[in-house]
Structure formats: structure tokens, C-alpha cells
Design a protein around this motif. Structure first.
Motif, PDB file in Angstrom:
ATOM      1  N   ASP A  56       0.671  -1.123  -0.026  1.00  0.00           N
ATOM      2  CA  ASP A  56       0.021  -0.154   0.067  1.00  0.00           C
ATOM      3  C   ASP A  56       0.863   1.262  -0.059  1.00  0.00           C
ATOM      4  N   GLU A  57       2.065   1.114   0.206  1.00  0.00           N
ATOM      5  CA  GLU A  57       3.020   2.429   0.225  1.00  0.00           C
ATOM      6  C   GLU A  57       3.668   2.243  -1.357  1.00  0.00           C
ATOM      7  N   PHE A 273     -11.728  -8.413  -8.891  1.00  0.00           N
ATOM      8  CA  PHE A 273     -13.125  -7.732  -9.721  1.00  0.00           C
ATOM      9  C   PHE A 273     -12.967  -6.304  -9.614  1.00  0.00           C
ATOM     10  N   TRP A 274     -13.469  -5.787 -10.780  1.00  0.00           N
ATOM     11  CA  TRP A 274     -13.891  -4.403 -10.944  1.00  0.00           C
ATOM     12  C   TRP A 274     -15.453  -4.674 -11.415  1.00  0.00           C
ATOM     13  N   PHE A 275     -16.079  -3.480 -10.700  1.00  0.00           N
ATOM     14  CA  PHE A 275     -17.634  -3.448 -10.950  1.00  0.00           C
ATOM     15  C   PHE A 275     -18.147  -2.322 -11.911  1.00  0.00           C
ATOM     16  N   PHE A 309      -6.208  -0.875  -1.280  1.00  0.00           N
ATOM     17  CA  PHE A 309      -5.873   0.397  -2.163  1.00  0.00           C
ATOM     18  C   PHE A 309      -7.170   1.168  -2.257  1.00  0.00           C
ATOM     19  N   ALA A 310      -7.264   2.259  -1.468  1.00  0.00           N
ATOM     20  CA  ALA A 310      -8.493   2.861  -1.524  1.00  0.00           C
ATOM     21  C   ALA A 310      -9.424   3.373  -2.708  1.00  0.00           C
ATOM     22  N   ASP A 311      -8.190   3.603  -3.808  1.00  0.00           N
ATOM     23  CA  ASP A 311      -8.824   3.582  -5.205  1.00  0.00           C
ATOM     24  C   ASP A 311      -9.124   2.564  -5.973  1.00  0.00           C
ATOM     25  N   GLY A 312      -9.084   1.462  -5.546  1.00  0.00           N
ATOM     26  CA  GLY A 312      -9.635   0.112  -6.352  1.00  0.00           C
ATOM     27  C   GLY A 312      -8.664  -0.317  -7.241  1.00  0.00           C
ATOM     28  N   GLU A 316     -11.477  -4.073  -6.917  1.00  0.00           N
ATOM     29  CA  GLU A 316     -12.732  -3.613  -6.005  1.00  0.00           C
ATOM     30  C   GLU A 316     -12.754  -4.664  -4.842  1.00  0.00           C
ATOM     31  N   LEU A 317     -12.851  -5.782  -5.324  1.00  0.00           N
ATOM     32  CA  LEU A 317     -13.181  -7.056  -4.355  1.00  0.00           C
ATOM     33  C   LEU A 317     -12.042  -8.032  -4.827  1.00  0.00           C
TER      34      LEU A 317
END
Ligand SMILES: [Zn+2]
Length: 401
Positions: A56-57, A273-275, A309-312, A316-317
Motif C-alpha cells: 500500500d506504500e 474484480f472491478w464492477f 488500495f482505496a482507489d480500487g 474493488e473486490l
């Protein structure tokens, strides 16, 4: 003769479970410790070791992400018209990966794996630079930036060379006494374990090869450096894959279209996954909840693992398979393999190791990211102690009579 050589030998996939009951390197590096790994594949672990920071960094996590705007692969879309019999073959993919790597000037490791050409223009590849070079991280510095900044001369392996070529390159640098720090990278055990699993007699055989090379290296180093600070370490282990999970077929049964409703990367132990609409999110989430061979990782757990990662960006899942379950077919491979890593870092075979000839391993060295601190500490120590009286005299000419 120089004073100190910090010698860091990275043996990919040589996990704690691999050496726990094996005398590996005990004669030269008797002090051993189990280390926590980092969640992800070598694409996450190696950069974490080299930078001392978390995914994450530094944002080197998984190789492929859904990012059609920045996809460098648009020119490969025509390949979808070729028969899959050809385009899914490893030999074809390997050849094409080499070609694409040069075309796109990628500097790190690159493989197209099994990403379908039909969808390839929707993906970006996240390791365009080599983490084994200065400036090689997606974000922030690594050990090689540290060494360059302090003008500490070093040796690092070249991934395009064989293990023996890299060994010989290091031996010749040691003989020249030009280096104050060495980082040797041996990746072949990882490939072997993927192929034969962690119980094959070929594994201890390979460890014996490494021991022979290490002894060879030390005998040369001892002629040129008064003290060798030896560290042999790894990034993760290897689990045997006894259960195969065809997740792709389950998702493709849903009345959803890949690329229109959702995007996915099937790694061998994870599916990301990205939705693009709520319907897809609901249907895929509820399907995954019914798969007993793995689970959806909650945000809180990803945060604890330092892979949220907050921005996906990486998905996202995140669905993670249980240790020993191989997602196949996946975007990493069409066919099953015997061993895999990239499971939960607390799964038994995920743990990495550190073996050293140093009498003490600092207590706060508990995970693979902590090896970075050992590298910076020893590099600075060597740079200081190797700065010879002649050189000091040269730097201060007034002292020379
Ligand atoms: Zn591997």
C-alpha cells in the motif's frame, strides 16, 4: 584486502517450511529465523524486500490491472482472431511476451501469461520498471537508490542471466574488490517448486547445489574481505496444490458480460474484480460467497495486510483461495501446476526465512520487509570500514608527507 562484505543472497520461494527440517546452509549461516511474508506474489514480495515498505506504500502488488485508458496492449487485439489452440500455448505466449517487452520497453519481469487477447486492451501491466534497479519502484526509493545516493558501490544480479552466470559475475566483482555490498538473486528454486511441489526429492537436491555455490562464493570472498556478513533469505514459501477450482466457469454462468458489467483478473490464488454496475457487484459477490474453497477478503483485513488500495486500482473486490487451492484455468495459466504461493501470509507455507552467520538477528526483524534495514545498516557499516587509510590519505593530501 578489504574489511567487510555484506553478502545478501535471495533464494526465491525458499520458505521456512522448506528448510525447517533441512540442514540448509547450517555450516555457514547457523542462525535462522522464520519471517512473515507479504500478501501477494513475488511481484509484491520482492519490491517489499528491496524497499522495506508495504504494497500500500510502494504500489507494486499484482501484475495486471483493469485500466483500459492506460493499456499498452491495444496493438495486440488482432491476436484474438488467431485460433486459441495457438494463442493459449505457453511457447507462443513466451515468445510473444519477449517481443512485447522489447516493444514497450518494460524493464522488469514481463509475461503475458494467459490473459485473453479478446480483453487484453482493457488491462495495464504494473511493473514497467525493474525493482532490481535504482528508480525501479512504482513509488518511493529502494535499496539501490539508497546505495547510489551514498555512493556505495554494489553488485546486483541481472535477472536475464542464469543463476550460475550471476554467481560468476559476483565472484569476479569480489575478486576485483570494487564492491562494498552484494545482492545475489537466485530464482530457480521457485520454478522447480511450482513444477514438482514441496515434497519432491529434487528440492533438497537443489538446496545442496546452492550450498555448494555459497561455499564457493565464501572461499573467494574470504581471500578479499576480512569479514563477510552473510544473509540468505527468501520472500515466501510454496504450498502443494491439491484442489483445483474453476472459478471462471462459475462466474461466466452469470448473466453478466466481461468488459461491460465487470472486469476480472484471475490470478492463480486470487480473483480481483472491478464492477461497472450494482447488478454485477451483487451477483458476483453472492456467487463468491457460495464458493467454499476461498473467501472474499474484507477491507479491514486487507488494511491489516497492508494491501488495501482505496482507489480500487488492483481490484474493488479480492477473493482469496485457501492454501492448496489452485484457481485454474486462470489468467496465469491454462493448466494445473503442482505448487503455488500467494496465499494468506498466515498460511503455513507462506512463511519466508532468514539464515545468517551473524550471532544476532535483531528482535524487530520479523518480516521480509525488515531485511531492508539489515541491508542499509550493513551497507553503511561496510562503506565506512572499507574506506581504506590510503583512500583517506588521498582525500586529505595534507596528511601525506
Ligand atoms: Zn513463484
Amino acid at each position: 584486502m578489504k574489511a567487510v562484505l555484506p553478502l545478501f543472497i535471495f533464494v526465491d520461494a525458499c520458505g521456512w517450511e522448506i528448510i525447517k527440517n533441512d540442514p540448509f546452509a547450517r555450516d555457514v549461516a547457523p542462525n535462522r529465523k522464520r519471517l512473515d511474508s507479504v500478501f501477494g506474489y513475488s511481484s509484491a514480495c520482492v519490491p517489499s524486500i528491496l524497499s522495506g515498505r508495504w504494497p500500500d506504500e510502494h504500489r507494486n502488488w499484482c501484475y495486471f490491472v483493469h485500466d483500459p485508458k492506460n493499456s499498452p496492449f491495444k496493438s495486440l487485439r488482432w491476436l484474438r482472431w488467431l485460433p486459441e489452440k495457438i494463442t493459449s500455448r505457453r511457447i507462443f505466449r513466451r515468445w510473444l511476451s519477449k517481443f512485447v517487452k522489447v516493444q514497450l520497453s518494460f524493464r522488469g519481469y514481463f509475461d503475458l501469461y494467459n490473459i485473453p487477447f479478446k480483453h487484453i486492451a482493457q488491462y495495464d501491466f504494473t511493473e514497467k520498471k525493474s525493482p532490481l534497479q535504482p528508480g525501479g519502484m512504482n513509488r518511493g526509493p529502494n535499496i539501490f537508490d539508497f546505495l547510489v545516493q551514498r555512493k556505495i558501490s554494489y553488485h546486483v544480479s541481472a535477472p536475464q542471466k542464469t543463476e550460475e552466470q550471476n554467481l560468476n559475475a559476483l565472484i569476479s566483482d569480489i575478486k576485483s574488490e570494487n564492491i562494498d555490498f552484494a545482492f545475489l538473486y537466485w530464482p530457480a528454486l521457485d520454478g522447480l517448486l511450482h513444477r514438482v511441489g514441496n515434497q519432491s526429492p529434487l528440492v533438497p537436491e537443489k538446496l545442496r547445489d546452492y550450498e555448494r555455490w555459497i561455499r564457493q562464493l565464501l572461499s573467494v570472498a574470504e581471500e578479499h574481505y576480512a569479514e563477510i556478513r552473510l544473509y540468505i533469505f527468501s520472500d515466501h514459501g510454496m504450498a502443494n496444490c491439491d484442489v483445483l477450482l474453476d472459478l471462471k466457469s462459475k462466474i461466466e454462468l452469470l448473466p453478466l458480460r466481461m468488459g461491460k458489467d465487470y472486469a476480472v483478473v484471475y490470478d492463480s490464488t486470487m480473483a480481483r474484480f472491478w464492477f461497472f454496475n450494482e447488478r454485477a457487484r451483487e451477483q458476483i459477490t453472492s456467487t463468491l460467497k457460495g464458493v467454499p474453497q476461498g473467501r472474499i477478503l474484507p477491507e479491514s483485513e486487507l488494511k491489516t495486510l497492508r494491501a488495501h488500495f482505496a482507489d480500487g486500482y488492483f481490484g474493488e473486490l479480492i477473493f482469496l483461495a485457501s492454501e492448496g487451492v489452485l484457481i485454474v484455468p486462470s489468467h496465469m495459466g491454462e493448466r494445473p501446476i503442482r505448487g503455488m504461493h500467494g496465499y494468506h501470509p498466515r498460511a503455513p507455507h507462506s512463511y519466508a526465512m532468514l539464515c545468517t552467520n551473524q550471532p544476532e538477528i535483531p528482535e524487530d526483524v520479523v518480516g521480509i520487509t525488515d531485511t531492508f534495514r539489515l541491508m542499509t545498516r550493513d551497507a553503511e557499516l561496510a562503506a565506512m570500514r572499507n574506506s581504506t587509510p590510503e583512500r583517506k590519505a588521498y582525500e586529505q593530501p595534507s596528511l601525506v608527507s
